[in-house]
Design a protein around this motif. Structure first.
Motif, short mmCIF file in Angstrom:
data_model
loop_
_atom_site.label_atom_id
_atom_site.label_comp_id
_atom_site.label_asym_id
_atom_site.label_seq_id
_atom_site.Cartn_x
_atom_site.Cartn_y
_atom_site.Cartn_z
N ALA A 1 0.85 -1.20 0.00
CA ALA A 1 0.00 0.00 0.00
C ALA A 1 0.88 1.24 0.00
O ALA A 1 1.90 1.30 0.69
CB ALA A 1 -0.92 -0.01 1.21
N GLY B 1 -5.75 -2.29 1.48
CA GLY B 1 -5.21 -3.40 0.71
C GLY B 1 -3.88 -3.08 0.05
O GLY B 1 -3.42 -1.93 0.03
N VAL C 1 -3.51 -0.27 -3.02
CA VAL C 1 -4.17 1.01 -2.76
C VAL C 1 -3.13 2.12 -2.69
O VAL C 1 -2.07 1.96 -2.08
CB VAL C 1 -4.97 0.94 -1.44
CG1 VAL C 1 -5.53 2.31 -1.07
CG2 VAL C 1 -6.11 -0.07 -1.58
N VAL D 1 -12.82 0.21 4.80
CA VAL D 1 -12.11 -0.83 4.06
C VAL D 1 -11.85 -0.29 2.66
O VAL D 1 -12.78 0.05 1.92
CB VAL D 1 -12.92 -2.13 3.98
CG1 VAL D 1 -12.18 -3.17 3.13
CG2 VAL D 1 -13.18 -2.69 5.37
N GLU E 1 -9.81 -1.38 -0.74
CA GLU E 1 -9.16 -2.56 -1.31
C GLU E 1 -9.09 -2.41 -2.83
O GLU E 1 -9.35 -1.35 -3.39
CB GLU E 1 -9.93 -3.82 -0.91
CG GLU E 1 -11.41 -3.78 -1.27
CD GLU E 1 -12.17 -4.97 -0.72
OE1 GLU E 1 -11.72 -6.11 -0.92
OE2 GLU E 1 -13.25 -4.75 -0.11
N SER F 1 -16.73 1.64 2.24
CA SER F 1 -16.11 0.50 1.56
C SER F 1 -15.80 0.92 0.13
O SER F 1 -16.70 1.13 -0.68
CB SER F 1 -17.06 -0.71 1.56
OG SER F 1 -16.53 -1.75 0.76
N ALA G 1 -14.09 -2.46 -3.63
CA ALA G 1 -14.46 -3.87 -3.61
C ALA G 1 -14.82 -4.34 -5.02
O ALA G 1 -15.09 -3.54 -5.92
CB ALA G 1 -15.64 -4.10 -2.67
#
Length: 265
Positions: free
Chosen positions: A15, A30, A33, A46, A48, A64, A67
């Motif tokens: 990351a 993640g 990122v 989160v 990712e 989020s 994803a």
């Protein structure tokens, strides 16, 4: 660990987080990122996927981002989410990466105000200076133009385009393209008029608003076919090609002429 990253945050190797960014408690970041300068990531977020976030964004808790897309055809390809600068992203927002069936990237521009529970699906393109109110839901491949406003609880069907400076009211059902500068709402969706107040707030002169009102009447109030309305708008532009509203009229004309789903009328 940097003092700007809370010790309970989980940061994957690989990351890339700018030293001036902050990451709150229990956030998960993640390995693919990138987070730009002075961006703040709230608690329990989160982030990712192959996600790139520019500078000076404020991401509130429980968001989020990045994803996998909610698309049954998605097979794990390394598609992307790209977020620009100075966006406010409130609680429980969900932004997905793109799919290879489109450009492979979901894009959010700069200076957007995105309220809680907004969903931006795969392959969406959100411009600059937009407002997406609580629970606005963008299906896949939706395009939102600069300065557009999407009301709370509004759903936008896949592949629909909403033009610049348009406004969709509360709980609207958007299943066709919304031309620039127009104000729509309802289910079924109806065009209520020109977004005159929004245009004035953004510094449009009376002459520009008056010209757009004339184009609005051609599209919606004179009983013309779409082809005839486009021809009449073309005549307006040709009559004063360098006029103060020529660029606005051309934007409207080009959007309507290029619409694949048909415009709300």
């Amino acid at each position: 660990m940097s003092l700007s990253i809370h010790p309970t945050a989980v940061i994957a190797a690989g990351a890339d987080i700018d030293s001036s960014a902050t990451v709150g408690p229990y956030a998960v970041i993640g390995p693919h990122v990138r987070i730009g300068a002075r961006t703040s990531v709230g608690a329990h977020c989160v982030i990712e996927g192959h996600t790139s976030i520019g500078p000076d964004n404020r991401i509130f808790q429980f968001a989020s981002l990045g994803a996998a897309p909610q698309d049954k055809k998605y097979a794990g390809e390394p598609t992307r989410l790209v977020i620009g600068a100075r966006n406010t992203i409130r609680e429980f927002c969900t932004f997905n990466t793109g799919t290879v069936q489109d450009a492979g990237v979901t894009t959010v521009g700069d200076d957007n105000w995105i309220m809680a529970y907004v969903h931006i699906a795969h392959d969406c393109v959100v411009g600059h200076q937009t407002i997406l109110a609580n629970n606005a839901t963008l299906a896949g491949h939706v395009h939102i133009g600069d300065y557009a406003i999407i009301g709370g609880l509004t759903g936008i069907h896949q592949f629909c385009h909403v033009g610049a400076h348009a406004m969709a009211g509360f709980a609207s059902h958007v299943s066709q393209d919304v031309p620039p500068f127009m104000m729509v709402d309802g289910n079924p969706l109806a065009v209520r008029g020109l977004n005159s107040e929004g245009l004035r707030r953004r510094g449009f002169s009376q002459a520009r608003v008056a010209a757009l009102k004339q184009a609005y009447r051609l599209l919606y109030r004179q009983g013309l076919t779409l082809e005839a309305a486009l021809a009449a708008m073309g005549e307006l532009i040709a009559a004063d090609p360098n006029g103060i509203a020529a660029a606005d009229l051309q934007r409207l004309h080009s959007f309507v002429a290029a619409s694949q789903r048909g415009i709300a009328r």
